[in-house]
Write an enzyme that holds these catalytic residues in place. Structure first.
Site, PDB file in Angstrom:
ATOM      1  N   ASP A 125     140.912   6.653  55.305  1.00 53.85           N
ATOM      2  CA  ASP A 125     140.493   7.715  56.206  1.00 53.85           C
ATOM      3  C   ASP A 125     139.633   8.696  55.405  1.00 53.85           C
ATOM      4  OD1 ASP A 125     140.604   9.632  58.440  1.00 53.85           O
ATOM      5  OD2 ASP A 125     142.015  10.728  57.184  1.00 53.85           O
TER       6      ASP A 125
ATOM      7  N   ASP B  84     138.656  12.530  56.568  1.00 48.74           N
ATOM      8  CA  ASP B  84     139.088  13.924  56.645  1.00 48.74           C
ATOM      9  C   ASP B  84     140.564  14.079  56.309  1.00 48.74           C
ATOM     10  OD1 ASP B  84     136.680  15.394  57.569  1.00 48.74           O
ATOM     11  OD2 ASP B  84     136.814  14.031  59.276  1.00 48.74           O
TER      12      ASP B  84
END
Length: 246
Positions: A13, A15
């Site tokens: 991922d 953020d």
């Protein structure tokens, strides 16, 4: 690049995982945009299943009213990246281990930050995310797919699994609820400590490795590649734990 006897693919991922700050929230919480109060209310509605994740995110991005230049000057130039990722990425490059970013964020933002952070090395990292259009002070999110998430991260891992040689070890690194669907398709799951994904794993008794920086991810992957550790799969969950070979 040297080859490894253990096939590994890494997915992360962006953020809150690769970047320590959530770039979307930086812009959405701006006083000229939605603001944190309404954003938090929408997040509670998501958790209560009174609004879909996609509809909530749509409202958040529709309310962003700052220019591209202001976004960088006021917020994105201060975005902090995980201090261990650059070295980990160098190791993956040396071992021909592909690294893929899967994100609910906007490609123009992520790709710019990655290039500033890694330079030309960023070109070797696939970014699977939503896209976006920025016109003056209007931001429009362009969904990657038609699922309820807008970009179902699990699709990326499932498609990669179909193409990968049998026995390939899938590593996934995440921090939040939007990572859960993708995490279930990984062999080794890294969850940033004290975040929603780690708590979810704890509640549902899912094996995961809590991490503070990608230095720890690097150590685990390297020990696996060098044969110092092996995977032990849990029949109940499908996830693996990493155990010494001797």
């Amino acid at each position: 690049m040297a080859s490894t006897s253990v096939n590994v693919q890494v997915f992360t991922d962006f953020d809150g995982t690769l970047s320590l700050d959530d770039t979307g929230l930086m812009l959405i919480d701006d006083h000229r945009s939605l603001g944190s109060e309404r954003r938090l209310a929408l997040e509670h509605q998501i958790m209560d299943h009174t609004i879909s994740y996609k509809d909530a995110l749509q409202e958040m991005w529709n309310a962003v009213h700052i220019s591209w230049e202001e976004a960088w000057t006021d917020h994105l130039n201060q975005c902090r990246m995980d201090p261990g990722f650059s070295g980990f990425n160098d190791y993956c490059r040396s071992q021909s281990i592909p690294v893929t970013v899967v994100s609910s964020g906007l490609y123009p933002v992520i790709s710019t930050i990655m290039t500033r952070f890694l330079g030309d090395k960023a070109k070797d990292i696939d970014i699977i995310s939503n896209h976006g259009e920025i016109n003056d002070r209007e931001w429009k999110i362009l969904w990657r797919d038609t699922t309820e998430h807008g970009n179902d991260k699990s699709i990326t891992l499932k498609e990669a699994r179909e193409r990968a040689p049998p026995g390939t070890v899938f590593v996934f690194c995440g921090d939040g609820v939007s990572d859960i669907s993708a995490a279930r398709h990984a062999d080794i799951l890294f969850a940033r400590k004290d975040r929603d994904l780690e708590e979810y794993c704890r509640r549902h008794s899912l094996p995961c490795i809590g991490f503070d920086t990608f230095h720890q991810v690097h150590q685990v992957v390297q020990s696996l590649v060098e044969g110092k550790t092996r995977l032990e799969r849990h029949k109940e969950t499908g996830f693996c734990t990493v155990v010494p070979t001797h």
